[in-house]
Design an enzyme around this catalytic site. Structure first.
Site, PDB file in Angstrom:
ATOM      1  N   HIS A 136       9.904  -9.297   3.915  1.00 41.87           N
ATOM      2  CA  HIS A 136       9.661  -7.859   3.821  1.00 41.87           C
ATOM      3  C   HIS A 136      10.682  -7.101   4.679  1.00 41.87           C
ATOM      4  O   HIS A 136      11.099  -7.599   5.734  1.00 41.87           O
ATOM      5  CB  HIS A 136       8.235  -7.545   4.296  1.00 41.87           C
ATOM      6  N   ASP A 140       0.842  -1.200   0.000  1.00 40.46           N
ATOM      7  CA  ASP A 140       0.000   0.000   0.000  1.00 40.46           C
ATOM      8  C   ASP A 140       0.876   1.249   0.000  1.00 40.46           C
ATOM      9  O   ASP A 140       2.017   1.199   0.463  1.00 40.46           O
ATOM     10  CB  ASP A 140      -0.846   0.078   1.284  1.00 40.46           C
ATOM     11  N   PHE A 178       7.756   2.472  -1.252  1.00 41.23           N
ATOM     12  CA  PHE A 178       8.791   2.631  -0.233  1.00 41.23           C
ATOM     13  C   PHE A 178       9.365   4.047  -0.155  1.00 41.23           C
ATOM     14  O   PHE A 178      10.135   4.345   0.756  1.00 41.23           O
ATOM     15  CB  PHE A 178       9.938   1.620  -0.415  1.00 41.23           C
ATOM     16  N   TYR A 212       2.051   4.690   1.771  1.00 45.83           N
ATOM     17  CA  TYR A 212       2.079   5.111   3.172  1.00 45.83           C
ATOM     18  C   TYR A 212       0.785   5.858   3.496  1.00 45.83           C
ATOM     19  O   TYR A 212       0.270   6.609   2.666  1.00 45.83           O
ATOM     20  CB  TYR A 212       3.268   6.037   3.430  1.00 45.83           C
TER      21      TYR A 212
END
Length: 232
Positions: free
Chosen positions: A187, A65, A78, A67
């Site tokens: 992750h 998703d 990211f 942020y």
């Protein structure tokens, strides 16, 4: 929703965006922006695609998703804009970058310099409600981003896919590892980075693969050369 796609992506996704599910998705998103705080800004929903034309893509880093905190999301997985605190997952990405390639952590969390070199920073869901992680999952974005990955897999060769975490790795079902390099790891979240993300050496592996296929390496250090956008 003002749908503006970079021409090479618009051509390849024209059939996809004409499908009923995408019409329903745009109606849902338009309503969400009208009555709630949604990230990223509407103009940045397709930033990942718009900053890296189809034929310039060399590496794909899949996020989940955007942020959901104020000022963070700007359409690249990211990444955060200049001046915004670097999120924990990105700090861990920088730690691995330092361990792998002895690169000093950048002072910014803005990864536009990677995008300028052909790194497609694609979230699998492209919008989110403020403060509510995962709020726009299951609305159609996943089908759309599946199509993006499928088109890259089918129409390109020699790409590097970095799939971090189970959610991203599920997208690997659409990737032919005989045509592309598929790198998987946990992750980079603080909850899972120590389970194998640290030490994965994906950045050096990506550059080695690009060299073997006659392509320029990625300047992961976000230097001025990187920011200028060398994509050969």
């Amino acid at each position: 929703m003002d749908l503006k796609l970079e021409p090479s992506w618009e051509e390849r996704l024209r059939e996809e965006i004409s499908k009923p599910y995408f019409t329903a998705l745009t109606e849902f998103i338009r309503g969400e922006y009208a009555k709630k705080q949604i990230f990223p800004e509407e103009k940045n929903i397709f930033a990942a695609l718009n900053e890296v034309p189809f034929n310039d893509v060399r590496v794909i880093i899949l996020g989940q998703d955007p942020y959901h905190g104020p000022g963070q999301a700007h359409g690249l997985s990211f990444s955060v804009p200049d001046g915004i605190d670097i999120p924990p997952s990105l700090r861990n990405i920088y730690k691995e970058l330092g361990s792998d390639l002895n690169i000093k952590p950048p002072v910014t969390g803005n990864l536009s310099g990677w995008a300028a070199q052909g790194v497609l920073l694609l979230n699998t869901t492209l919008t989110v409600e403020a403060g509510h992680a995962g709020s726009h999952q299951g609305k159609g974005w996943e089908e759309f981003t599946d199509a993006v990955i499928r088109i890259l897999n089918n129409d390109r060769e020699g790409l590097v896919f970095m799939l971090w975490g189970a959610y991203a790795q599920k997208k690997g079902e659409h990737i032919d590892s005989r045509k592309h390099l598929v790198l998987t790891a946990p992750h980079p979240s603080p909850l899972s980075a120590h389970a194998g993300f640290f030490g994965c050496r994906h950045f050096s592996q990506a550059n080695a693969y690009l060299r073997e296929h006659g392509k320029l390496e990625i300047d992961w250090a976000l230097t001025e050369r990187a920011k200028s956008g060398s994509k050969k």
